[in-house]
Design a protein around this motif. Structure first.
Motif, PDB file in Angstrom:
ATOM      1  N   VAL A  49       0.715  -1.255   0.190  1.00  0.00           N
ATOM      2  CA  VAL A  49       0.082   0.512   0.115  1.00  0.00           C
ATOM      3  C   VAL A  49       0.347   1.333  -0.505  1.00  0.00           C
ATOM      4  O   VAL A  49       0.756   2.043  -1.199  1.00  0.00           O
ATOM      5  CB  VAL A  49      -0.925  -0.509   1.591  1.00  0.00           C
ATOM      6  N   TRP A  50       1.783   1.341   0.641  1.00  0.00           N
ATOM      7  CA  TRP A  50       2.590   2.800   0.517  1.00  0.00           C
ATOM      8  C   TRP A  50       3.324   2.902  -0.610  1.00  0.00           C
ATOM      9  O   TRP A  50       3.137   3.460  -0.854  1.00  0.00           O
ATOM     10  CB  TRP A  50       3.760   2.540   2.047  1.00  0.00           C
ATOM     11  N   LEU A  51       3.969   1.704  -1.205  1.00  0.00           N
ATOM     12  CA  LEU A  51       4.350   1.803  -2.354  1.00  0.00           C
ATOM     13  C   LEU A  51       2.799   2.177  -3.618  1.00  0.00           C
ATOM     14  O   LEU A  51       4.123   3.281  -4.231  1.00  0.00           O
ATOM     15  CB  LEU A  51       5.062   0.740  -2.885  1.00  0.00           C
ATOM     16  N   PHE A  52       2.492   1.048  -3.124  1.00  0.00           N
ATOM     17  CA  PHE A  52       1.322   2.251  -4.562  1.00  0.00           C
ATOM     18  C   PHE A  52       1.483   3.768  -3.732  1.00  0.00           C
ATOM     19  O   PHE A  52       0.748   4.797  -5.171  1.00  0.00           O
ATOM     20  CB  PHE A  52      -0.499   1.406  -4.583  1.00  0.00           C
ATOM     21  N   LEU A  53       0.869   3.829  -2.730  1.00  0.00           N
ATOM     22  CA  LEU A  53       0.523   5.492  -2.376  1.00  0.00           C
ATOM     23  C   LEU A  53       2.427   6.469  -2.938  1.00  0.00           C
ATOM     24  O   LEU A  53       1.240   7.406  -3.078  1.00  0.00           O
ATOM     25  CB  LEU A  53       0.039   6.057  -0.523  1.00  0.00           C
ATOM     26  N   GLY A  54       2.722   5.936  -3.178  1.00  0.00           N
ATOM     27  CA  GLY A  54       4.240   6.867  -3.145  1.00  0.00           C
ATOM     28  C   GLY A  54       4.187   6.557  -4.621  1.00  0.00           C
ATOM     29  O   GLY A  54       4.978   7.879  -4.649  1.00  0.00           O
ATOM     30  N   SER A  55       3.810   5.864  -5.706  1.00  0.00           N
ATOM     31  CA  SER A  55       3.584   6.482  -6.925  1.00  0.00           C
ATOM     32  C   SER A  55       2.926   7.014  -7.407  1.00  0.00           C
ATOM     33  O   SER A  55       3.241   7.644  -8.435  1.00  0.00           O
ATOM     34  CB  SER A  55       3.660   4.721  -7.640  1.00  0.00           C
ATOM     35  N   LEU A  56       2.212   7.282  -6.548  1.00  0.00           N
ATOM     36  CA  LEU A  56       0.370   8.865  -7.233  1.00  0.00           C
ATOM     37  C   LEU A  56       1.604  10.016  -6.131  1.00  0.00           C
ATOM     38  O   LEU A  56       0.700  11.157  -7.286  1.00  0.00           O
ATOM     39  CB  LEU A  56      -0.713   8.296  -6.263  1.00  0.00           C
ATOM     40  N   LYS A  57       2.445  10.351  -5.725  1.00  0.00           N
ATOM     41  CA  LYS A  57       3.072  11.482  -5.159  1.00  0.00           C
ATOM     42  C   LYS A  57       3.794  12.356  -6.133  1.00  0.00           C
ATOM     43  O   LYS A  57       4.483  11.845  -6.880  1.00  0.00           O
ATOM     44  CB  LYS A  57       3.841  11.518  -3.934  1.00  0.00           C
ATOM     45  N   THR A  58       3.628  13.303  -6.395  1.00  0.00           N
ATOM     46  CA  THR A  58       4.031  14.102  -7.048  1.00  0.00           C
ATOM     47  C   THR A  58       5.785  14.774  -5.953  1.00  0.00           C
ATOM     48  O   THR A  58       6.194  14.144  -5.299  1.00  0.00           O
ATOM     49  CB  THR A  58       3.849  15.461  -6.771  1.00  0.00           C
ATOM     50  N   GLN A  59       6.751  15.438  -7.339  1.00  0.00           N
ATOM     51  CA  GLN A  59       8.266  14.770  -6.950  1.00  0.00           C
ATOM     52  C   GLN A  59       8.238  15.999  -5.539  1.00  0.00           C
ATOM     53  O   GLN A  59       8.923  16.120  -4.617  1.00  0.00           O
ATOM     54  CB  GLN A  59       8.948  15.363  -7.691  1.00  0.00           C
ATOM     55  N   GLN A  60       6.783  17.446  -5.551  1.00  0.00           N
ATOM     56  CA  GLN A  60       7.336  18.334  -4.445  1.00  0.00           C
ATOM     57  C   GLN A  60       6.937  17.343  -3.353  1.00  0.00           C
ATOM     58  O   GLN A  60       7.399  18.115  -1.399  1.00  0.00           O
ATOM     59  CB  GLN A  60       6.145  19.514  -5.019  1.00  0.00           C
ATOM     60  N   PHE A  68       5.638   8.988   5.038  1.00  0.00           N
ATOM     61  CA  PHE A  68       4.228   8.518   5.223  1.00  0.00           C
ATOM     62  C   PHE A  68       3.308   8.557   5.358  1.00  0.00           C
ATOM     63  O   PHE A  68       2.041   9.046   5.118  1.00  0.00           O
ATOM     64  CB  PHE A  68       4.031   7.944   6.363  1.00  0.00           C
ATOM     65  N   ALA A  69       3.334  10.094   4.414  1.00  0.00           N
ATOM     66  CA  ALA A  69       2.266  11.179   4.022  1.00  0.00           C
ATOM     67  C   ALA A  69       1.396  10.374   2.806  1.00  0.00           C
ATOM     68  O   ALA A  69       1.963  10.026   2.139  1.00  0.00           O
ATOM     69  CB  ALA A  69       2.070  12.964   4.026  1.00  0.00           C
ATOM     70  N   LEU A  70      -0.144  11.016   3.001  1.00  0.00           N
ATOM     71  CA  LEU A  70      -1.043  10.373   2.262  1.00  0.00           C
ATOM     72  C   LEU A  70      -1.207  11.363   0.957  1.00  0.00           C
ATOM     73  O   LEU A  70      -0.134  12.643   1.293  1.00  0.00           O
ATOM     74  CB  LEU A  70      -2.484  10.335   2.448  1.00  0.00           C
ATOM     75  N   PRO A  71      -1.137  10.808  -0.821  1.00  0.00           N
ATOM     76  CA  PRO A  71      -1.148  11.419  -1.696  1.00  0.00           C
ATOM     77  C   PRO A  71      -1.870  13.016  -1.698  1.00  0.00           C
ATOM     78  O   PRO A  71      -3.213  12.659  -1.360  1.00  0.00           O
ATOM     79  CB  PRO A  71      -0.992  10.905  -2.886  1.00  0.00           C
ATOM     80  N   GLU A  72      -1.494  14.004  -2.488  1.00  0.00           N
ATOM     81  CA  GLU A  72      -2.581  15.689  -2.404  1.00  0.00           C
ATOM     82  C   GLU A  72      -3.793  14.499  -3.491  1.00  0.00           C
ATOM     83  O   GLU A  72      -4.734  14.973  -3.384  1.00  0.00           O
ATOM     84  CB  GLU A  72      -1.708  16.427  -2.873  1.00  0.00           C
ATOM     85  N   ASN A  73      -3.358  13.885  -4.025  1.00  0.00           N
ATOM     86  CA  ASN A  73      -3.978  13.719  -5.969  1.00  0.00           C
ATOM     87  C   ASN A  73      -4.253  12.464  -5.904  1.00  0.00           C
ATOM     88  O   ASN A  73      -2.661  11.878  -5.836  1.00  0.00           O
ATOM     89  CB  ASN A  73      -3.866  14.868  -6.651  1.00  0.00           C
ATOM     90  N   PHE A  74      -5.750  11.459  -6.313  1.00  0.00           N
ATOM     91  CA  PHE A  74      -5.175   9.713  -5.983  1.00  0.00           C
ATOM     92  C   PHE A  74      -5.423   9.760  -6.978  1.00  0.00           C
ATOM     93  O   PHE A  74      -5.187   8.529  -7.354  1.00  0.00           O
ATOM     94  CB  PHE A  74      -6.111   9.198  -4.816  1.00  0.00           C
ATOM     95  N   PHE A  75      -5.586  10.454  -7.990  1.00  0.00           N
ATOM     96  CA  PHE A  75      -5.636  10.052  -9.510  1.00  0.00           C
ATOM     97  C   PHE A  75      -4.579  10.447 -10.003  1.00  0.00           C
ATOM     98  O   PHE A  75      -4.329  10.851 -11.115  1.00  0.00           O
ATOM     99  CB  PHE A  75      -7.013  10.782  -9.836  1.00  0.00           C
ATOM    100  N   ASN A  76      -3.120  10.831  -9.572  1.00  0.00           N
ATOM    101  CA  ASN A  76      -2.779  11.657 -10.552  1.00  0.00           C
ATOM    102  C   ASN A  76      -1.389  10.732 -10.861  1.00  0.00           C
ATOM    103  O   ASN A  76      -0.536   9.546 -10.074  1.00  0.00           O
ATOM    104  CB  ASN A  76      -1.393  12.022  -9.515  1.00  0.00           C
ATOM    105  N   PHE A  77      -1.842   9.894 -12.385  1.00  0.00           N
ATOM    106  CA  PHE A  77      -0.935   8.559 -13.002  1.00  0.00           C
ATOM    107  C   PHE A  77       0.321   8.624 -13.141  1.00  0.00           C
ATOM    108  O   PHE A  77       0.113   8.646 -14.675  1.00  0.00           O
ATOM    109  CB  PHE A  77      -2.179   7.464 -13.593  1.00  0.00           C
ATOM    110  N   GLU A  78       0.622  10.663 -13.718  1.00  0.00           N
ATOM    111  CA  GLU A  78       1.684  11.035 -14.102  1.00  0.00           C
ATOM    112  C   GLU A  78       2.942   9.926 -14.106  1.00  0.00           C
ATOM    113  O   GLU A  78       3.588  10.011 -14.939  1.00  0.00           O
ATOM    114  CB  GLU A  78       1.779  12.081 -14.327  1.00  0.00           C
ATOM    115  N   ASN A  79       3.607   9.101 -12.543  1.00  0.00           N
ATOM    116  CA  ASN A  79       4.409   8.407 -12.677  1.00  0.00           C
ATOM    117  C   ASN A  79       4.243   7.538 -13.880  1.00  0.00           C
ATOM    118  O   ASN A  79       5.482   7.181 -14.432  1.00  0.00           O
ATOM    119  CB  ASN A  79       4.730   7.954 -11.262  1.00  0.00           C
ATOM    120  N   TYR A  80       2.714   7.313 -14.064  1.00  0.00           N
ATOM    121  CA  TYR A  80       3.508   5.785 -14.711  1.00  0.00           C
ATOM    122  C   TYR A  80       3.620   5.584 -15.926  1.00  0.00           C
ATOM    123  O   TYR A  80       3.926   4.645 -16.579  1.00  0.00           O
ATOM    124  CB  TYR A  80       1.835   4.807 -14.388  1.00  0.00           C
TER     125      TYR A  80
END
Length: 300
Positions: A49-60, A68-80
């Motif tokens: 779960v932590w890995l998947f949530l981290g993949s949704l985070k931006t560089q900032q 361990f903070a949650l991503p601000e946008n759960f639909f950010n798939f730009e990293n993929y």
């Protein structure tokens, strides 16, 4: 009359107390099993779960927010998207499929045939051959990399995926043969003898009788060998000399360097795709294995 019923009342009271104690013990065991299962589930699921949530985070977010903070946008798939395009993850996955699928087929096919020949068929020297296969299991893979690299270079196989296919097949064959010989040992000889008396050839007895009886073992060994080949890093890193030949594990090793030391989002996205793919394959094969075991028990 009261004297006669006193022992009966005492006995019922003792039985009631024993029943309550047994119930409390069973309830305590159930609670303990539930707590342990929940703890194991958290230990296994939390990194995913932590890995998947981290993949949704931006560089900032990686730089400013806690780890361990949650991503601000759960639909950010730009990293993929960056992992598949800029990181060449699709090319690495294709190379892994090209190297693993033929290796897995050759390992299982040759190992099943060799296990049948060594355990079921009677011929002179089969014990010595089986010991040679066992000796192959005891040889560390690190010792054969340099000689194999020299052989592949002189044979002109470098610059292709053939070294991976040959090495994976050779390394996985001894264990597969030994395991299949063990499973063929449980096949009733009466069935094979009856097939021989009915006029079936050795190949017909192998494909029609012996192989269906050990199909669950074949699925199990194929699953083990697949994860060994797919997750291999040492062999692939040794024999892939260009970026176009890298497998997915070698590509992930250089992924962070390709995007720089601070580009964690695309790296986590690439790892998430790799983990998700192997997890789906495991679940699919696991269901097939369980279905085969259930069908076999019902038919028997």
């Amino acid at each position: 009359m009261s004297i006669a019923t006193a022992p009966s009342v005492t006995t019922r009271s003792s039985q009631r107390i024993d029943t309550q104690r047994t119930t409390r013990k069973k309830r305590g065991r159930s609670i303990g099993v539930a707590v342990l299962t929940t703890a194991l589930l958290v230990v296994v699921a939390f990194p995913l779960v932590w890995l998947f949530l981290g993949s949704l985070k931006t560089q900032q977010e990686f730089l400013d927010n806690p780890a361990f903070a949650l991503p601000e946008n759960f639909f950010n798939f730009e990293n993929y998207t960056r992992a598949l395009t800029e990181g060449n993850l699709a090319t690495y996955a294709r190379n892994s499929v090209i190297a693993v699928v033929p290796s897995l087929f050759l390992t299982i096919f040759l190992g099943v045939c060799a296990g049948f020949a060594l355990e079921v068929m009677v011929w002179k020297g089969r014990g010595t051959v089986l010991l040679m296969f066992l000796a192959g299991i005891m040889v560390p893979g690190q010792l054969i990399l340099l000689p194999l690299f020299t052989i592949y270079f002189r044979a002109g196989l470098t610059g292709s995926l053939w070294p991976l296919i040959i090495t994976y097949t050779a390394v996985g064959l001894p264990l597969t043969t030994f395991m299949m010989a063990t499973f063929f040992r449980s096949v009733p000889r009466e069935l094979l003898e009856a097939a021989t008396l009915d006029g079936a050839s050795t190949l017909r007895a192998f494909f029609s009788i012996a192989l269906p009886l050990v199909r669950n073992a074949v699925f199990t060994i194929a699953l083990v060998q697949f994860f060994f080949m797919w997750n291999d890093l040492l062999v692939a890193l040794t024999f892939t000399n260009s970026d176009a030949l890298r497998t997915i594990q070698v590509g992930l090793l250089g992924f962070q360097g390709q995007f720089g030391q601070v580009e964690y989002g695309p790296t986590m996205a690439a790892i998430s795709l790799n983990v998700a793919g192997t997890l789906l394959i495991y679940l699919f094969l696991n269901k097939r294995m369980m279905a085969g075991l259930t069908a076999g028990s019902v038919k028997g």
